[in-house]
Design a protein around this motif. Structure first.
Motif, PDB file in Angstrom:
ATOM      1  N   GLY A   1       6.166  -8.756 -11.595  1.00 56.73           N
ATOM      2  CA  GLY A   1       5.077  -7.786 -11.563  1.00 56.73           C
ATOM      3  C   GLY A   1       5.462  -6.405 -11.064  1.00 56.73           C
ATOM      4  O   GLY A   1       4.596  -5.558 -10.870  1.00 56.73           O
ATOM      5  N   HIS A   2       6.738  -6.175 -10.843  1.00 54.75           N
ATOM      6  CA  HIS A   2       7.188  -4.870 -10.359  1.00 54.75           C
ATOM      7  C   HIS A   2       7.413  -3.913 -11.525  1.00 54.75           C
ATOM      8  O   HIS A   2       7.795  -4.318 -12.613  1.00 54.75           O
ATOM      9  CB  HIS A   2       8.495  -5.011  -9.572  1.00 54.75           C
ATOM     10  N   THR A   3       7.166  -2.644 -11.267  1.00 57.06           N
ATOM     11  CA  THR A   3       7.452  -1.607 -12.249  1.00 57.06           C
ATOM     12  C   THR A   3       8.869  -1.117 -12.015  1.00 57.06           C
ATOM     13  O   THR A   3       9.253  -0.812 -10.891  1.00 57.06           O
ATOM     14  CB  THR A   3       6.469  -0.435 -12.105  1.00 57.06           C
ATOM     15  N   ILE A   4       9.645  -1.045 -13.082  1.00 53.23           N
ATOM     16  CA  ILE A   4      11.033  -0.601 -12.995  1.00 53.23           C
ATOM     17  C   ILE A   4      11.167   0.709 -13.768  1.00 53.23           C
ATOM     18  O   ILE A   4      10.760   0.794 -14.926  1.00 53.23           O
ATOM     19  CB  ILE A   4      11.996  -1.638 -13.620  1.00 53.23           C
ATOM     20  N   VAL A   5      11.728   1.717 -13.137  1.00 56.52           N
ATOM     21  CA  VAL A   5      12.052   2.971 -13.814  1.00 56.52           C
ATOM     22  C   VAL A   5      13.571   3.057 -13.814  1.00 56.52           C
ATOM     23  O   VAL A   5      14.199   3.154 -12.764  1.00 56.52           O
ATOM     24  CB  VAL A   5      11.444   4.193 -13.099  1.00 56.52           C
ATOM     25  N   LEU A   6      14.149   2.999 -14.985  1.00 53.71           N
ATOM     26  CA  LEU A   6      15.597   3.013 -15.134  1.00 53.71           C
ATOM     27  C   LEU A   6      15.975   4.168 -16.048  1.00 53.71           C
ATOM     28  O   LEU A   6      15.445   4.285 -17.153  1.00 53.71           O
ATOM     29  CB  LEU A   6      16.068   1.687 -15.748  1.00 53.71           C
ATOM     30  N   ILE A   7      16.851   5.017 -15.577  1.00 57.75           N
ATOM     31  CA  ILE A   7      17.292   6.160 -16.362  1.00 57.75           C
ATOM     32  C   ILE A   7      18.716   5.881 -16.821  1.00 57.75           C
ATOM     33  O   ILE A   7      19.577   5.564 -15.995  1.00 57.75           O
ATOM     34  CB  ILE A   7      17.229   7.451 -15.522  1.00 57.75           C
ATOM     35  N   THR A   8      18.946   5.962 -18.136  1.00 56.53           N
ATOM     36  CA  THR A   8      20.264   5.635 -18.665  1.00 56.53           C
ATOM     37  C   THR A   8      20.575   6.446 -19.910  1.00 56.53           C
ATOM     38  O   THR A   8      19.664   6.921 -20.584  1.00 56.53           O
ATOM     39  CB  THR A   8      20.361   4.125 -18.991  1.00 56.53           C
ATOM     40  N   HIS A   9      21.851   6.573 -20.175  1.00 59.00           N
ATOM     41  CA  HIS A   9      22.328   7.153 -21.436  1.00 59.00           C
ATOM     42  C   HIS A   9      22.941   6.054 -22.296  1.00 59.00           C
ATOM     43  O   HIS A   9      23.432   6.334 -23.387  1.00 59.00           O
ATOM     44  CB  HIS A   9      23.374   8.236 -21.171  1.00 59.00           C
ATOM     45  N   ASP A  10      22.903   4.819 -21.804  1.00 57.80           N
ATOM     46  CA  ASP A  10      23.526   3.676 -22.477  1.00 57.80           C
ATOM     47  C   ASP A  10      22.495   3.004 -23.394  1.00 57.80           C
ATOM     48  O   ASP A  10      21.517   2.430 -22.931  1.00 57.80           O
ATOM     49  CB  ASP A  10      24.033   2.691 -21.429  1.00 57.80           C
ATOM     50  N   ASP A  11      22.717   3.070 -24.703  1.00 59.56           N
ATOM     51  CA  ASP A  11      21.772   2.497 -25.665  1.00 59.56           C
ATOM     52  C   ASP A  11      21.605   0.994 -25.491  1.00 59.56           C
ATOM     53  O   ASP A  11      20.516   0.464 -25.696  1.00 59.56           O
ATOM     54  CB  ASP A  11      22.209   2.802 -27.098  1.00 59.56           C
ATOM     55  N   GLN A  12      22.663   0.289 -25.117  1.00 58.58           N
ATOM     56  CA  GLN A  12      22.575  -1.165 -24.929  1.00 58.58           C
ATOM     57  C   GLN A  12      21.631  -1.498 -23.777  1.00 58.58           C
ATOM     58  O   GLN A  12      20.858  -2.441 -23.859  1.00 58.58           O
ATOM     59  CB  GLN A  12      23.960  -1.767 -24.677  1.00 58.58           C
ATOM     60  N   VAL A  13      21.686  -0.742 -22.708  1.00 59.07           N
ATOM     61  CA  VAL A  13      20.790  -0.950 -21.568  1.00 59.07           C
ATOM     62  C   VAL A  13      19.369  -0.597 -21.984  1.00 59.07           C
ATOM     63  O   VAL A  13      18.422  -1.337 -21.702  1.00 59.07           O
ATOM     64  CB  VAL A  13      21.239  -0.110 -20.350  1.00 59.07           C
ATOM     65  N   ALA A  14      19.188   0.509 -22.677  1.00 60.91           N
ATOM     66  CA  ALA A  14      17.859   0.954 -23.091  1.00 60.91           C
ATOM     67  C   ALA A  14      17.186  -0.062 -24.015  1.00 60.91           C
ATOM     68  O   ALA A  14      15.968  -0.225 -23.972  1.00 60.91           O
ATOM     69  CB  ALA A  14      17.946   2.311 -23.777  1.00 60.91           C
TER      70      ALA A  14
END
Length: 43
Positions: free
Chosen positions: A11-24
């Motif tokens: 139930g947690h909100t995650i904000v992840l900033i990436t330039h990696d398409d695989q992660v996105a």
């Protein structure tokens, strides 16, 4: 990424900033910022 998925399932909100398409690709929702413009990316 396993930890992020577990936190999201709990139930947690995650904000992840990436330039990696695989992660996105693992995100449920994607927001792109390009040249100062913000847009949500359709799945």
């Amino acid at each position: 990424m396993t930890l992020f998925h577990a936190l999201h399932q709990a139930g947690h909100t995650i904000v992840l900033i990436t330039h990696d398409d695989q992660v996105a690709k693992e995100a449920e929702r994607k927001i792109h910022i390009r040249d100062g413009k913000v847009r949500e990316v359709e799945a």
